[in-house]
Design a protein around this motif. Structure first.
Motif, PDB file in Angstrom:
ATOM      1  N   PHE A   1     -11.458   1.631  -5.229  1.00 51.33           N
ATOM      2  CA  PHE A   1     -10.660   0.545  -5.798  1.00 51.33           C
ATOM      3  C   PHE A   1      -9.245   0.527  -5.222  1.00 51.33           C
ATOM      4  O   PHE A   1      -8.557   1.540  -5.186  1.00 51.33           O
ATOM      5  CB  PHE A   1     -10.558   0.665  -7.327  1.00 51.33           C
ATOM      6  N   GLY A   2      -8.827  -0.657  -4.774  1.00 53.72           N
ATOM      7  CA  GLY A   2      -7.466  -0.864  -4.295  1.00 53.72           C
ATOM      8  C   GLY A   2      -7.189  -0.374  -2.892  1.00 53.72           C
ATOM      9  O   GLY A   2      -6.107  -0.610  -2.361  1.00 53.72           O
ATOM     10  N   THR A   3      -8.155   0.307  -2.262  1.00 52.48           N
ATOM     11  CA  THR A   3      -7.954   0.790  -0.894  1.00 52.48           C
ATOM     12  C   THR A   3      -7.924  -0.408   0.053  1.00 52.48           C
ATOM     13  O   THR A   3      -8.693  -1.355  -0.096  1.00 52.48           O
ATOM     14  CB  THR A   3      -9.086   1.758  -0.486  1.00 52.48           C
TER      15      THR A   3
ATOM     16  N   ILE B   1       1.149  -7.423   3.184  1.00 51.93           N
ATOM     17  CA  ILE B   1       0.213  -7.386   4.306  1.00 51.93           C
ATOM     18  C   ILE B   1       0.100  -8.763   4.953  1.00 51.93           C
ATOM     19  O   ILE B   1       0.104  -8.886   6.187  1.00 51.93           O
ATOM     20  CB  ILE B   1      -1.164  -6.871   3.845  1.00 51.93           C
ATOM     21  N   ILE B   2       0.016  -9.806   4.147  1.00 53.09           N
ATOM     22  CA  ILE B   2      -0.079 -11.166   4.688  1.00 53.09           C
ATOM     23  C   ILE B   2       1.162 -11.484   5.517  1.00 53.09           C
ATOM     24  O   ILE B   2       1.070 -11.971   6.651  1.00 53.09           O
ATOM     25  CB  ILE B   2      -0.267 -12.193   3.553  1.00 53.09           C
ATOM     26  N   ARG B   3       2.341 -11.191   4.982  1.00 51.18           N
ATOM     27  CA  ARG B   3       3.581 -11.457   5.720  1.00 51.18           C
ATOM     28  C   ARG B   3       3.620 -10.644   7.013  1.00 51.18           C
ATOM     29  O   ARG B   3       4.008 -11.145   8.074  1.00 51.18           O
ATOM     30  CB  ARG B   3       4.793 -11.148   4.842  1.00 51.18           C
TER      31      ARG B   3
ATOM     32  N   GLU C   1       0.904  -6.840  -4.961  1.00 52.10           N
ATOM     33  CA  GLU C   1       2.217  -6.845  -4.295  1.00 52.10           C
ATOM     34  C   GLU C   1       2.067  -6.351  -2.855  1.00 52.10           C
ATOM     35  O   GLU C   1       2.611  -6.939  -1.915  1.00 52.10           O
ATOM     36  CB  GLU C   1       3.183  -5.953  -5.081  1.00 52.10           C
ATOM     37  N   LEU C   2       1.322  -5.274  -2.689  1.00 49.27           N
ATOM     38  CA  LEU C   2       1.059  -4.725  -1.356  1.00 49.27           C
ATOM     39  C   LEU C   2       0.297  -5.747  -0.502  1.00 49.27           C
ATOM     40  O   LEU C   2       0.596  -5.930   0.684  1.00 49.27           O
ATOM     41  CB  LEU C   2       0.243  -3.433  -1.486  1.00 49.27           C
ATOM     42  N   ALA C   3      -0.666  -6.437  -1.097  1.00 46.34           N
ATOM     43  CA  ALA C   3      -1.447  -7.441  -0.380  1.00 46.34           C
ATOM     44  C   ALA C   3      -0.549  -8.572   0.137  1.00 46.34           C
ATOM     45  O   ALA C   3      -0.737  -9.054   1.260  1.00 46.34           O
ATOM     46  CB  ALA C   3      -2.547  -8.000  -1.279  1.00 46.34           C
TER      47      ALA C   3
ATOM     48  N   ALA D   1       1.160 -17.085  -4.117  1.00 44.59           N
ATOM     49  CA  ALA D   1       1.617 -18.444  -4.439  1.00 44.59           C
ATOM     50  C   ALA D   1       2.533 -18.432  -5.672  1.00 44.59           C
ATOM     51  O   ALA D   1       3.582 -19.087  -5.670  1.00 44.59           O
ATOM     52  CB  ALA D   1       0.419 -19.362  -4.670  1.00 44.59           C
ATOM     53  N   ARG D   2       2.150 -17.679  -6.702  1.00 44.95           N
ATOM     54  CA  ARG D   2       2.991 -17.578  -7.908  1.00 44.95           C
ATOM     55  C   ARG D   2       4.345 -16.949  -7.568  1.00 44.95           C
ATOM     56  O   ARG D   2       5.392 -17.432  -7.985  1.00 44.95           O
ATOM     57  CB  ARG D   2       2.299 -16.730  -8.978  1.00 44.95           C
ATOM     58  N   LYS D   3       4.295 -15.886  -6.803  1.00 47.13           N
ATOM     59  CA  LYS D   3       5.503 -15.150  -6.432  1.00 47.13           C
ATOM     60  C   LYS D   3       6.481 -16.034  -5.650  1.00 47.13           C
ATOM     61  O   LYS D   3       7.686 -15.933  -5.807  1.00 47.13           O
ATOM     62  CB  LYS D   3       5.090 -13.930  -5.605  1.00 47.13           C
TER      63      LYS D   3
END
Length: 188
Positions: free
Chosen positions: A98-100, A169-171, A164-166, A32-34
């Motif tokens: 973490f982060g996987t 993934i949504i897109r 950023e990766l997440a 949302a911020r991005k």
């Protein structure tokens, strides 16, 4: 226009904002911020609308607390007429480093109370989930404190890149489908 419901699981309240258990909220807040989106307080949560490549993504942060997330998911699916295959639930996962990242088209709750409630309310496990690893670096009997604990310095340093990766993934989920998204992102 195709609609997608992207549900970030978390708990409301200032004391939970930077906790591991709230990674679902953190991912949606980052996107949302991005994209300069604002969340509006709505029935059973906070909602932001994101348009991308002819698709509408409804970003939902349920305000029902984690263990009752299913009510919000069901309400917004029905209200917006979003089919189950267009739902993606973002949650923390203790069983992943973490982060996987692990994306699945369906599956069990894996002991996660938020997913457990969604499965119960929707009466199915056939919806996509995006599990974000928070690791299991806690001593015996400290699971609740760990999950509801804040990110450590090392995790905080790595979070921006993972968020950023997440967002990617949504897109990808909305434009390329769950299968391609799994192939492109699982294990990254």
């Amino acid at each position: 226009m195709k609609k997608f419901l992207i549900v970030g699981l978390g708990n409301i309240g200032a004391e939970y904002v930077n906790t591991r258990h709230n990674i679902g909220f953190k991912v949606l807040d980052f996107l949302a911020r991005k994209e300069s989106l604002d969340f509006q307080t709505v029935k059973l949560g906070a909602l932001a609308e994101y348009k991308f490549k002819g698709r509408t993504f409804l970003l939902l942060k349920p305000n029902t607390y984690m263990n009752l997330s299913g009510k919000a998911v069901q309400y917004w699916m029905e209200k917006e007429k979003i089919p189950l295959e267009n739902v993606l639930v973002i949650t923390d996962d203790l069983n992943l480093a973490f982060g996987t990242i692990r994306i699945r088209p369906k599956g069990s709750d894996g002991g996660h109370n938020g997913l457990k409630n969604i499965n119960l309310v929707l009466n199915t496990q056939d919806y996509a989930r995006f599990r974000f690893g928070i690791s299991d670096e806690f001593k015996k009997g400290q699971q609740v404190n760990y999950v509801l604990g804040e990110w450590n310095d090392e995790e905080n340093a790595k979070l921006p890149e993972r968020l950023e990766l997440a967002a990617e993934i949504i897109r990808s989920f909305g434009t390329a489908g769950v299968g391609n998204t799994m192939s492109n992102f699982n294990g990254k």
